[in-house]
Design a protein around this motif. Structure first.
Motif, PDB file in Angstrom:
ATOM      1  N   ALA A 198       6.763  -2.017  -7.074  1.00 36.79           N
ATOM      2  CA  ALA A 198       7.006  -2.531  -5.911  1.00 36.79           C
ATOM      3  C   ALA A 198       8.496  -2.780  -5.970  1.00 36.79           C
ATOM      4  O   ALA A 198       9.293  -2.664  -5.131  1.00 36.79           O
ATOM      5  CB  ALA A 198       6.247  -3.718  -5.661  1.00 36.79           C
ATOM      6  N   ASP A 199       9.458  -3.396  -7.165  1.00 34.60           N
ATOM      7  CA  ASP A 199      10.414  -3.894  -7.240  1.00 34.60           C
ATOM      8  C   ASP A 199      11.597  -2.322  -7.081  1.00 34.60           C
ATOM      9  O   ASP A 199      12.453  -2.640  -6.649  1.00 34.60           O
ATOM     10  CB  ASP A 199      10.945  -4.594  -8.478  1.00 34.60           C
ATOM     11  N   GLN A 200      11.099  -1.166  -7.435  1.00 35.37           N
ATOM     12  CA  GLN A 200      11.700  -0.237  -7.237  1.00 35.37           C
ATOM     13  C   GLN A 200      11.845   0.447  -6.108  1.00 35.37           C
ATOM     14  O   GLN A 200      12.749   1.146  -5.453  1.00 35.37           O
ATOM     15  CB  GLN A 200      11.253   0.920  -8.321  1.00 35.37           C
ATOM     16  N   PHE A 201      10.727   0.138  -5.183  1.00 36.27           N
ATOM     17  CA  PHE A 201      10.743   0.911  -3.898  1.00 36.27           C
ATOM     18  C   PHE A 201      10.312  -0.180  -2.920  1.00 36.27           C
ATOM     19  O   PHE A 201       9.240  -0.146  -2.156  1.00 36.27           O
ATOM     20  CB  PHE A 201       9.648   1.905  -3.842  1.00 36.27           C
ATOM     21  N   PRO A 202      11.392  -1.044  -2.237  1.00 36.01           N
ATOM     22  CA  PRO A 202      10.861  -2.223  -1.272  1.00 36.01           C
ATOM     23  C   PRO A 202      10.791  -1.566  -0.200  1.00 36.01           C
ATOM     24  O   PRO A 202       9.848  -2.158   0.771  1.00 36.01           O
ATOM     25  CB  PRO A 202      12.184  -3.185  -1.581  1.00 36.01           C
ATOM     26  N   ASP A 203      11.249  -0.417   0.272  1.00 43.97           N
ATOM     27  CA  ASP A 203      11.224   0.355   1.668  1.00 43.97           C
ATOM     28  C   ASP A 203       9.617   0.531   1.638  1.00 43.97           C
ATOM     29  O   ASP A 203       9.218   0.487   2.901  1.00 43.97           O
ATOM     30  CB  ASP A 203      12.070   1.345   1.921  1.00 43.97           C
ATOM     31  N   LEU A 204       9.124   1.190   0.683  1.00 44.06           N
ATOM     32  CA  LEU A 204       7.856   1.618   0.768  1.00 44.06           C
ATOM     33  C   LEU A 204       6.852   0.468   0.702  1.00 44.06           C
ATOM     34  O   LEU A 204       5.709   0.629   1.396  1.00 44.06           O
ATOM     35  CB  LEU A 204       7.452   2.363  -0.526  1.00 44.06           C
ATOM     36  N   VAL A 205       7.137  -0.648   0.166  1.00 48.32           N
ATOM     37  CA  VAL A 205       6.194  -1.885   0.233  1.00 48.32           C
ATOM     38  C   VAL A 205       6.387  -2.359   1.618  1.00 48.32           C
ATOM     39  O   VAL A 205       5.072  -2.751   2.261  1.00 48.32           O
ATOM     40  CB  VAL A 205       6.781  -2.997  -0.545  1.00 48.32           C
ATOM     41  N   THR A 206       7.463  -2.282   2.188  1.00 47.35           N
ATOM     42  CA  THR A 206       7.716  -2.828   3.703  1.00 47.35           C
ATOM     43  C   THR A 206       6.786  -1.995   4.495  1.00 47.35           C
ATOM     44  O   THR A 206       6.231  -2.406   5.470  1.00 47.35           O
ATOM     45  CB  THR A 206       8.903  -2.901   4.071  1.00 47.35           C
TER      46      THR A 206
END
Length: 495
Positions: free
Chosen positions: A448-456
């Motif tokens: 999650a921390d590496q890909f915040p855009d995907l989390v969003t």
């Protein structure tokens, strides 16, 4: 000329046979762990299931719900449980909850296209009124129990008998192991059925749900296992396997195999503290981890599958069985169901028609999870079993999460040791976790921390799904439900 006519007649009969809707046998194992079947773990003695799985198609990405009632809701309605109000916990014996009648269930749909429909085993979709019980929801016959668990020999849960033959109370099976009775009833249905009419047989076995009970000859098959819980549980898996083998033998002997689809699935993952094992997957029953939601599953048919003998890794969800069975039967689901027919995928090995699904949305537990392609986003707590559990021990103290057990002796004085599992958030868990399930199927690496855009992106998708949520249907304790008012039997008629 005569030979031509005979050839035409033969061809016509073949086409007629092929055009007939197939018999469907849908087998559900209760609380069966991912690592508790022979095709995943050679230490398990499941020759009958292994034979069907290996000659059919093993499903490696077939998802179910974290608990019993929600999975059965998905199977029977084709809707995500959060869209029916049955997303939270399970229907307890004294709760006036049920799968509402505005949902047309699978057996009702199949009857509309000419099927004879039969159910054996566990219902767990509500029984406080006769209108919510199996024979009022599309089944021509029902032989089994309404609640979520019971003693395998006395057929009681707490102080009430829970065993029915249609509406009639079954009170002459004291001391008979449930899998044996279910097998005999299944054979009776099979032997009396006219194979020219399509049959739907829903076998919702009690095995291998707690309490841990099995005839000694099955336990003795695992005498090499020192841990008592695991030894008995493993024996229960083999008792289930024998039952499936005997039923399959009856299907062969009575001419069903020329045109049949057999489906086997777990309803959720196993519980480490009650003998089950989900390795190498993370978590267990009641959790949003893969160990709670990826079901051991296969499909089998001697005639209907174009490609067999392989492991299918395409995405499938519990709701899809509803649409798939209707497609196979020549029916059609109503517009708006969540299930998608995966018959082409199962039959030919073609790609799944599904690229995303909802694991669950539970507004009471304040958690949810979504799968989109390779990615899985978990919102809130995934559950109280957060680790990778070895072959289980019988000492609950060995599990740091052992306080998950719903102890009704303490809570209600109603006299049951184990019923179901609460999914309570732990305070130190992150609000969002992201995993690439294709690269990391055992959920070791939160990205999650590496890909915040995907989390969003996945959070936004969850927001859209949540707009369809039906508030959890979770009525409180109703004293009118108690067997003391019905001659010691759990009985409809109090709501």
């Amino acid at each position: 000329m005569l030979s031509v006519i005979i050839s035409l007649i033969v061809c016509y009969n073949i086409l007629l046979t092929e055009s007939k809707p197939p018999h469907i046998v849908f087998i559900v194992a209760d609380d069966l762990g991912w690592n508790d079947v022979g095709w995943h773990n050679p230490a398990m003695k499941t020759p009958n299931l292994d034979n069907l799985a290996n000659q059919g198609v093993i499903l490696n990405s077939s998802y179910v719900q974290p608990l019993c009632t929600p999975s059965r809701t998905a199977f029977m309605s084709g809707y995500y449980p959060y869209r029916t109000g049955l997303q939270h916990n399970v229907i307890l014996p004294w709760s006036a909850a049920y799968l509402r009648r505005n949902y047309t269930l699978l057996p009702e749909k199949l009857k509309n296209v000419g099927y004879n429909t039969h159910m054996i085993g566990k219902w767990h979709l509500g029984f406080c009124n006769w209108n919510y019980t199996p024979t009022y929801r599309g089944f021509d016959s029902f032989y089994g129990y309404y609640n979520g668990q019971e003693d395998y020999y006395s057929h009681k849960i707490m102080f009430g008998l829970d065993y029915r033959d249609d509406k009639k109370v079954v009170d002459d099976k004291e001391g008979v192991y449930s899998a044996f009775s279910y097998t005999e009833r299944a054979k009776k249905i099979i032997e009396s059925h006219n194979t020219s009419d399509p049959m739907f047989l829903y076998l919702a076995f009690q095995d291998v749900h707690a309490p841990l009970q099995v005839p000694k000859r099955f336990e003795d098959m695992y005498s090499n296992i020192n841990d008592k819980n695991r030894r008995i549980y493993s024996g229960m898996v083999s008792a289930l396997d024998e039952a499936v083998g005997n039923i399959t033998k009856s299907l062969v002997q009575n001419g069903f195999m020329d045109n049949i689809l057999i489906v086997f699935t777990a309803d959720n993952g196993g519980i480490p503290t009650f003998g089950g094992n989900n390795l190498p997957l993370r978590g267990a029953k009641s959790t949003l981890w893969e160990g709670g939601t990826k079901g051991a599953s296969f499909v089998y048919s001697p005639t209907l599958l174009d490609k067999t003998g392989y492991i299918n890794t395409e995405m499938m969800h519990a709701t899809d069985w509803f649409a798939t069975f209707l497609d196979v039967a020549g029916g059609q689901p109503e517009k708006g169901v969540d299930g998608i027919s995966q018959w082409d995928m199962l039959r030919t090995g073609s790609p799944s028609k599904r690229n995303e699904f909802i694991y669950n949305i539970d507004e009471i537990n304040k958690n949810a999870a979504i799968r989109y392609g390779d990615l899985k986003l978990i919102e809130g707590s995934a559950g109280r079993f957060n680790d990778w559990y070895p072959v289980p021990t019988s000492n609950l103290e060995n599990f740091k999460t052992a306080d998950h057990i719903y102890d009704l002796n303490e809570k209600t004085d109603l006299g049951v040791e184990h019923f179901e599992i609460e999914n309570i958030a732990e305070s130190d868990e992150p609000q969002y976790r992201l995993f690439n399930i294709t690269a990391d199927p055992t959920e070791h690496f939160d990205i999650a921390d590496q890909f915040p855009d995907l989390v969003t992106k996945l959070k936004d998708k969850l927001v859209e799904y949540k707009k369809l949520l039906v508030p959890a249907f979770d009525p409180s304790f109703s004293p009118k439900s108690l067997p003391i008012f019905y001659d010691g039997v759990w009985t409809p008629g109090w709501c």
